[in-house]
Design a protein around this motif. Structure first.
Motif, PDB file in Angstrom:
ATOM      1  N   ALA A  32     -37.762  14.944  -0.900  1.00  0.00           N
ATOM      2  CA  ALA A  32     -37.426  16.007  -1.851  1.00  0.00           C
ATOM      3  C   ALA A  32     -35.939  16.332  -1.742  1.00  0.00           C
ATOM      4  O   ALA A  32     -35.355  16.275  -0.672  1.00  0.00           O
ATOM      5  N   THR A  33     -35.337  16.667  -2.854  1.00  0.00           N
ATOM      6  CA  THR A  33     -33.920  17.019  -2.868  1.00  0.00           C
ATOM      7  C   THR A  33     -33.766  18.412  -2.270  1.00  0.00           C
ATOM      8  O   THR A  33     -34.360  19.364  -2.766  1.00  0.00           O
ATOM      9  N   PRO A  34     -32.958  18.548  -1.209  1.00  0.00           N
ATOM     10  CA  PRO A  34     -32.779  19.880  -0.613  1.00  0.00           C
ATOM     11  C   PRO A  34     -31.952  20.791  -1.520  1.00  0.00           C
ATOM     12  O   PRO A  34     -31.145  20.320  -2.337  1.00  0.00           O
ATOM     13  N   THR A  35     -32.155  22.067  -1.369  1.00  0.00           N
ATOM     14  CA  THR A  35     -31.379  23.056  -2.109  1.00  0.00           C
ATOM     15  C   THR A  35     -29.953  23.080  -1.562  1.00  0.00           C
ATOM     16  O   THR A  35     -29.751  22.981  -0.351  1.00  0.00           O
ATOM     17  N   CYS A  36     -28.977  23.225  -2.443  1.00  0.00           N
ATOM     18  CA  CYS A  36     -27.576  23.292  -2.016  1.00  0.00           C
ATOM     19  C   CYS A  36     -27.326  24.594  -1.257  1.00  0.00           C
ATOM     20  O   CYS A  36     -27.615  25.677  -1.765  1.00  0.00           O
ATOM     21  N   SER A  37     -26.784  24.491  -0.083  1.00  0.00           N
ATOM     22  CA  SER A  37     -26.405  25.681   0.687  1.00  0.00           C
ATOM     23  C   SER A  37     -24.978  26.067   0.306  1.00  0.00           C
ATOM     24  O   SER A  37     -24.220  25.263  -0.248  1.00  0.00           O
ATOM     25  N   ALA A  38     -24.597  27.276   0.619  1.00  0.00           N
ATOM     26  CA  ALA A  38     -23.231  27.720   0.324  1.00  0.00           C
ATOM     27  C   ALA A  38     -22.220  26.833   1.041  1.00  0.00           C
ATOM     28  O   ALA A  38     -21.169  26.508   0.482  1.00  0.00           O
ATOM     29  N   SER A  39     -22.523  26.415   2.259  1.00  0.00           N
ATOM     30  CA  SER A  39     -21.578  25.580   3.005  1.00  0.00           C
ATOM     31  C   SER A  39     -21.402  24.197   2.390  1.00  0.00           C
ATOM     32  O   SER A  39     -20.405  23.527   2.642  1.00  0.00           O
ATOM     33  N   ALA A  40     -22.345  23.749   1.574  1.00  0.00           N
ATOM     34  CA  ALA A  40     -22.271  22.439   0.916  1.00  0.00           C
ATOM     35  C   ALA A  40     -21.451  22.491  -0.374  1.00  0.00           C
ATOM     36  O   ALA A  40     -21.150  21.453  -0.950  1.00  0.00           O
ATOM     37  N   LEU A  41     -21.100  23.689  -0.816  1.00  0.00           N
ATOM     38  CA  LEU A  41     -20.471  23.855  -2.130  1.00  0.00           C
ATOM     39  C   LEU A  41     -19.063  24.410  -2.026  1.00  0.00           C
ATOM     40  O   LEU A  41     -18.753  25.205  -1.133  1.00  0.00           O
ATOM     41  N   LYS A  42     -18.233  24.009  -2.976  1.00  0.00           N
ATOM     42  CA  LYS A  42     -16.917  24.608  -3.135  1.00  0.00           C
ATOM     43  C   LYS A  42     -16.948  25.384  -4.446  1.00  0.00           C
ATOM     44  O   LYS A  42     -17.280  24.831  -5.492  1.00  0.00           O
ATOM     45  N   ALA A  43     -16.611  26.659  -4.389  1.00  0.00           N
ATOM     46  CA  ALA A  43     -16.572  27.503  -5.585  1.00  0.00           C
ATOM     47  C   ALA A  43     -15.132  27.616  -6.059  1.00  0.00           C
ATOM     48  O   ALA A  43     -14.222  27.859  -5.253  1.00  0.00           O
ATOM     49  N   THR A  44     -14.935  27.414  -7.355  1.00  0.00           N
ATOM     50  CA  THR A  44     -13.611  27.562  -7.957  1.00  0.00           C
ATOM     51  C   THR A  44     -13.753  28.198  -9.333  1.00  0.00           C
ATOM     52  O   THR A  44     -14.819  28.156  -9.935  1.00  0.00           O
ATOM     53  N   PHE A  45     -12.654  28.765  -9.798  1.00  0.00           N
ATOM     54  CA  PHE A  45     -12.612  29.259 -11.160  1.00  0.00           C
ATOM     55  C   PHE A  45     -12.188  28.124 -12.072  1.00  0.00           C
ATOM     56  O   PHE A  45     -11.304  27.345 -11.734  1.00  0.00           O
ATOM     57  N   GLY A  46     -12.812  28.071 -13.235  1.00  0.00           N
ATOM     58  CA  GLY A  46     -12.421  27.133 -14.276  1.00  0.00           C
ATOM     59  C   GLY A  46     -11.664  27.892 -15.338  1.00  0.00           C
ATOM     60  O   GLY A  46     -10.812  28.731 -15.032  1.00  0.00           O
ATOM     61  N   GLN A  47     -12.040  27.654 -16.574  1.00  0.00           N
ATOM     62  CA  GLN A  47     -11.374  28.254 -17.725  1.00  0.00           C
ATOM     63  C   GLN A  47     -11.417  29.775 -17.678  1.00  0.00           C
ATOM     64  O   GLN A  47     -12.464  30.380 -17.482  1.00  0.00           O
ATOM     65  N   GLN A 147     -25.787  32.899   2.143  1.00  0.00           N
ATOM     66  CA  GLN A 147     -24.351  32.994   2.381  1.00  0.00           C
ATOM     67  C   GLN A 147     -23.638  32.910   1.029  1.00  0.00           C
ATOM     68  O   GLN A 147     -24.197  32.397   0.069  1.00  0.00           O
ATOM     69  N   HIS A 148     -22.405  33.387   0.983  1.00  0.00           N
ATOM     70  CA  HIS A 148     -21.659  33.343  -0.271  1.00  0.00           C
ATOM     71  C   HIS A 148     -20.269  32.735  -0.067  1.00  0.00           C
ATOM     72  O   HIS A 148     -19.794  32.624   1.048  1.00  0.00           O
ATOM     73  N   LYS A 149     -19.658  32.379  -1.175  1.00  0.00           N
ATOM     74  CA  LYS A 149     -18.267  31.948  -1.219  1.00  0.00           C
ATOM     75  C   LYS A 149     -17.465  33.135  -1.725  1.00  0.00           C
ATOM     76  O   LYS A 149     -17.978  33.970  -2.480  1.00  0.00           O
ATOM     77  N   THR A 150     -16.206  33.236  -1.338  1.00  0.00           N
ATOM     78  CA  THR A 150     -15.364  34.341  -1.772  1.00  0.00           C
ATOM     79  C   THR A 150     -14.128  33.786  -2.477  1.00  0.00           C
ATOM     80  O   THR A 150     -13.451  32.917  -1.948  1.00  0.00           O
ATOM     81  N   LEU A 151     -13.881  34.306  -3.671  1.00  0.00           N
ATOM     82  CA  LEU A 151     -12.726  33.895  -4.466  1.00  0.00           C
ATOM     83  C   LEU A 151     -11.837  35.102  -4.748  1.00  0.00           C
ATOM     84  O   LEU A 151     -12.346  36.211  -4.962  1.00  0.00           O
ATOM     85  N   ALA A 152     -10.523  34.902  -4.761  1.00  0.00           N
ATOM     86  CA  ALA A 152      -9.599  35.979  -5.135  1.00  0.00           C
ATOM     87  C   ALA A 152      -9.912  36.413  -6.565  1.00  0.00           C
ATOM     88  O   ALA A 152     -10.079  35.580  -7.456  1.00  0.00           O
ATOM     89  N   PHE A 153     -10.034  37.714  -6.774  1.00  0.00           N
ATOM     90  CA  PHE A 153     -10.464  38.257  -8.069  1.00  0.00           C
ATOM     91  C   PHE A 153      -9.818  39.633  -8.271  1.00  0.00           C
ATOM     92  O   PHE A 153     -10.488  40.665  -8.205  1.00  0.00           O
ATOM     93  N   PRO A 154      -8.511  39.679  -8.508  1.00  0.00           N
ATOM     94  CA  PRO A 154      -7.827  40.970  -8.670  1.00  0.00           C
ATOM     95  C   PRO A 154      -8.050  41.536 -10.072  1.00  0.00           C
ATOM     96  O   PRO A 154      -7.206  41.416 -10.952  1.00  0.00           O
ATOM     97  N   GLU A 155      -9.208  42.134 -10.277  1.00  0.00           N
ATOM     98  CA  GLU A 155      -9.612  42.590 -11.612  1.00  0.00           C
ATOM     99  C   GLU A 155     -10.175  44.005 -11.575  1.00  0.00           C
ATOM    100  O   GLU A 155     -10.784  44.411 -10.587  1.00  0.00           O
ATOM    101  N   TRP A 156      -9.990  44.726 -12.682  1.00  0.00           N
ATOM    102  CA  TRP A 156     -10.683  45.989 -12.915  1.00  0.00           C
ATOM    103  C   TRP A 156     -11.972  45.652 -13.645  1.00  0.00           C
ATOM    104  O   TRP A 156     -11.963  44.896 -14.618  1.00  0.00           O
ATOM    105  N   VAL A 157     -13.086  46.196 -13.183  1.00  0.00           N
ATOM    106  CA  VAL A 157     -14.397  45.924 -13.780  1.00  0.00           C
ATOM    107  C   VAL A 157     -15.067  47.261 -14.082  1.00  0.00           C
ATOM    108  O   VAL A 157     -15.343  48.042 -13.160  1.00  0.00           O
ATOM    109  N   ASP A 158     -15.290  47.519 -15.356  1.00  0.00           N
ATOM    110  CA  ASP A 158     -15.921  48.782 -15.749  1.00  0.00           C
ATOM    111  C   ASP A 158     -17.282  48.925 -15.095  1.00  0.00           C
ATOM    112  O   ASP A 158     -18.146  48.047 -15.217  1.00  0.00           O
TER     113      ASP A 158
END
Length: 175
Positions: A32-47, A147-158
């Motif tokens: 069976a295909t294992p579920t992707c863990s946070a450590s297996a992934l790289k998170a990035t912003f696209g468009q 677990q989570h990935k953390t990305l820089a996100f300098p934003e105001w969010v209502d």
């Protein structure tokens, strides 16, 4: 559906079973295909997405760098952090965003190097709006992960409110 930051990850646990063979199905569960863990992934912003009526958004990419195939299914969990990486009050809504219709939840088997994406949107009236949250970082938790990935996100969010689509190989963005 409304869920708060870290609680989103727990609700994704149903995706784990979908990525594995059902008992008695005749499939070899050891393959069976294992579920992707946070450590297996790289998170990035696209468009980056900008729009009228104080809307903003961004495409998030989760790329498998595990060296093996792994699976994702469902919605990423999201959370906001301040500049000291302390959790801020936020709520994540799963489904359509200002920029894209949410695809149906589907199990995505990602080979090493392949990516899945989701579209995030939020509104920001201005810095002086009551209830506006000033974030410095965005937490991105893969479905069924703790677990989570953390990305820089300098934003105001209502009101700390974020909307996110389900993950897909590609999501068509309305511009």
């Amino acid at each position: 559906m409304v869920v708060a930051g870290a609680a989103v990850a727990g609700l994704g646990l149903a995706g784990t079973a979908a990525a594995q063979a059902a008992p008695g199905s005749g499939a070899d569960s050891s393959k069976a295909t294992p579920t992707c863990s946070a450590s297996a992934l790289k998170a990035t912003f696209g468009q980056r997405l900008a729009g009228g009526m104080n809307h903003q958004g961004v495409v998030i990419n989760l790329r498998n760098l595990s060296g093996r195939t792994c699976a994702l299914r469902g919605f990423p969990g999201l959370g906001l952090e301040n500049s000291a990486h302390k959790t801020l009050a936020s709520h994540t809504y799963w489904g359509d965003t200002w920029y894209a219709a949410s695809p149906a939840k589907k199990t995505l088997a990602l080979k090493d190097g392949e990516s899945a994406e989701a579209v995030i949107s939020w509104s920001h009236a201005n810095t002086g709006t009551s209830g506006a949250v000033h974030a410095s970082y965005l937490e991105v938790t893969p479905p069924a992960a703790t677990q989570h990935k953390t990305l820089a996100f300098p934003e105001w969010v209502d009101n700390g409110e974020l909307k996110v689509t389900a993950l897909a190989r590609h999501i068509t963005v309305n511009e």
